[in-house]
Design an enzyme around this catalytic site. Sequence first.
Site, PDB file in Angstrom:
ATOM      1  N   HIS A   1       0.797  -1.487   4.147  1.00 40.51           N
ATOM      2  CA  HIS A   1       1.406  -1.668   2.825  1.00 40.51           C
ATOM      3  C   HIS A   1       0.517  -1.069   1.736  1.00 40.51           C
ATOM      4  CE1 HIS A   1       4.509  -3.895   4.677  1.00 40.51           C
ATOM      5  NE2 HIS A   1       3.820  -4.990   4.906  1.00 40.51           N
TER       6      HIS A   1
ATOM      7  N   ARG B   1       4.446   0.230  11.258  1.00 41.61           N
ATOM      8  CA  ARG B   1       4.170   1.138  12.381  1.00 41.61           C
ATOM      9  C   ARG B   1       2.991   2.067  12.087  1.00 41.61           C
ATOM     10  NH1 ARG B   1      10.090   2.964  12.562  1.00 41.61           N
ATOM     11  NH2 ARG B   1      10.089   1.537  10.799  1.00 41.61           N
ATOM     12  N   TRP B   2       2.875   2.467  10.830  1.00 37.69           N
ATOM     13  CA  TRP B   2       1.757   3.324  10.425  1.00 37.69           C
ATOM     14  C   TRP B   2       0.439   2.593  10.699  1.00 37.69           C
ATOM     15  CZ3 TRP B   2      -2.385   3.070   7.115  1.00 37.69           C
ATOM     16  CH2 TRP B   2      -2.976   4.288   6.723  1.00 37.69           C
TER      17      TRP B   2
ATOM     18  N   ARG C   1       8.633 -12.706   7.481  1.00 42.71           N
ATOM     19  CA  ARG C   1       7.357 -12.219   8.008  1.00 42.71           C
ATOM     20  C   ARG C   1       6.260 -13.278   7.836  1.00 42.71           C
ATOM     21  NH1 ARG C   1       7.375  -5.782   6.911  1.00 42.71           N
ATOM     22  NH2 ARG C   1       9.517  -5.510   7.589  1.00 42.71           N
TER      23      ARG C   1
ATOM     24  N   ASP D   1      10.286   2.615   4.469  1.00 43.66           N
ATOM     25  CA  ASP D   1      10.132   1.927   5.757  1.00 43.66           C
ATOM     26  C   ASP D   1       9.034   2.578   6.601  1.00 43.66           C
ATOM     27  OD1 ASP D   1      10.636   0.150   7.780  1.00 43.66           O
ATOM     28  OD2 ASP D   1      12.485   1.091   8.448  1.00 43.66           O
TER      29      ASP D   1
ATOM     30  N   LEU E   1      11.125   8.774 -17.046  1.00 43.42           N
ATOM     31  CA  LEU E   1      11.651   8.247 -15.777  1.00 43.42           C
ATOM     32  C   LEU E   1      11.930   6.739 -15.864  1.00 43.42           C
ATOM     33  CD1 LEU E   1      12.107   8.695 -12.638  1.00 43.42           C
ATOM     34  CD2 LEU E   1       9.737   7.936 -12.388  1.00 43.42           C
TER      35      LEU E   1
ATOM     36  N   SER F   1      12.570  -7.276   0.427  1.00 44.55           N
ATOM     37  CA  SER F   1      13.958  -7.699   0.592  1.00 44.55           C
ATOM     38  C   SER F   1      14.020  -9.216   0.763  1.00 44.55           C
ATOM     39  CB  SER F   1      14.578  -7.019   1.813  1.00 44.55           C
ATOM     40  OG  SER F   1      14.089  -7.627   2.989  1.00 44.55           O
TER      41      SER F   1
HETATM   42  C1  FPP Z   1       8.586  -1.511   4.999  1.00 51.28           C
HETATM   43  O1  FPP Z   1       7.676  -1.236   6.010  1.00 51.28           O
HETATM   44  C2  FPP Z   1       7.926  -1.844   3.761  1.00 51.28           C
HETATM   45  C3  FPP Z   1       7.926  -3.062   3.149  1.00 51.28           C
HETATM   46  C4  FPP Z   1       8.603  -4.248   3.688  1.00 51.28           C
HETATM   47  C5  FPP Z   1       7.186  -3.299   1.911  1.00 51.28           C
HETATM   48  C6  FPP Z   1       7.116  -2.141   0.975  1.00 51.28           C
HETATM   49  C7  FPP Z   1       5.937  -2.303   0.172  1.00 51.28           C
HETATM   50  C8  FPP Z   1       5.179  -1.306  -0.288  1.00 51.28           C
HETATM   51  C9  FPP Z   1       5.444   0.140  -0.128  1.00 51.28           C
HETATM   52  C10 FPP Z   1       3.963  -1.721  -0.961  1.00 51.28           C
HETATM   53  C11 FPP Z   1       3.849  -1.356  -2.367  1.00 51.28           C
HETATM   54  C12 FPP Z   1       4.877  -1.839  -3.252  1.00 51.28           C
HETATM   55  C13 FPP Z   1       4.610  -2.295  -4.481  1.00 51.28           C
HETATM   56  C14 FPP Z   1       5.712  -2.399  -5.482  1.00 51.28           C
HETATM   57  C15 FPP Z   1       3.264  -2.694  -4.869  1.00 51.28           C
HETATM   58  P1  FPP Z   1       7.664  -2.157   7.303  1.00 51.28           P
HETATM   59  O2  FPP Z   1       6.518  -3.071   7.178  1.00 51.28           O
HETATM   60  O3  FPP Z   1       9.002  -2.783   7.476  1.00 51.28           O
HETATM   61  O4  FPP Z   1       7.404  -1.092   8.422  1.00 51.28           O
HETATM   62  P2  FPP Z   1       7.732  -1.264   9.975  1.00 51.28           P
HETATM   63  O5  FPP Z   1       9.222  -1.197  10.093  1.00 51.28           O
HETATM   64  O6  FPP Z   1       7.052  -0.097  10.595  1.00 51.28           O
HETATM   65  O7  FPP Z   1       7.152  -2.584  10.403  1.00 51.28           O
END
Ligand code: FPP
Length: 238
Positions: free
Chosen positions: A33, A20-21, A67, A16, A127, A61
Amino acid sequence: MLDRNNIPRHVAIIMDGNGRWAKKRLLPAAAGHNAGMKSMIEIVRHADDIGVEYLTVYAFSTENWKRSKEEVGGIFKLLVKYVDSQLRELMKNNVKVNILGDPSAFPGEAVQRLDKMASETKDNTDLVFNIAVNYGGREEIRRACESIGKDVRDGSLAPEDISEEEISRRLWTGMYDVPDPELLIRTSGEERLSNFLLWQCAYSEFVFADALWPDFTPEEMDKAIETYQKRNRRFGGR
Ligand code: FPP
């Protein structure tokens, strides 16, 4: 110090904080992402190095469809990019990838890459890396109930034989013989399960890290595992 003799067999991660990053840097969510994918690649390598046997990440999810089209489309593109850039290394490191969830509603290109990655790595023995996509814990349990209901209706399963093991076997994790996680990590300071591995986390230790996912380094992972190692797991006993 990390105790190498007490590494959790299965670590699950809610990655997560990508949004925000990116926001902190005035960048679009897609940049977050992208940075999150890089972080994930490092964590897969590290998990393999320290002897984690199963690593499960929450990549998309069932709620993420809410989104923007742009952001969701960007994640699909990233999945394709991930497979194209990483499959060779996954093979070299003998990593087996399982897909948990139902990506059939994703664009064809993404489905094709996920299938390819799972089928090419299926005989690897190091793994086990589970990627949860279009995954929801309640949906997973609902499907298990549906499959049990059908067997009961057909007469091939007696209601008294619906054991916890029988339910576990019918979850996506059960289909790939993935044991329950000992440790669940969520980054970015949020402290929720968000519909991830609801059944499987019954006895898991939860460790919440403040770092946003793109800032979550192997050192941060070691710290989370050290926190886990200091805990005394009793499973309801004394
Ligand atoms: C949560 O951050 C992250 C996600 C909804 C997506 C996760 C995806 C990746 C790490 C990309 C790579 C994955 C693959 C398998 C290629 P958020 O956007 O909810 O963060 P926020 O809460 O700060 O908005």
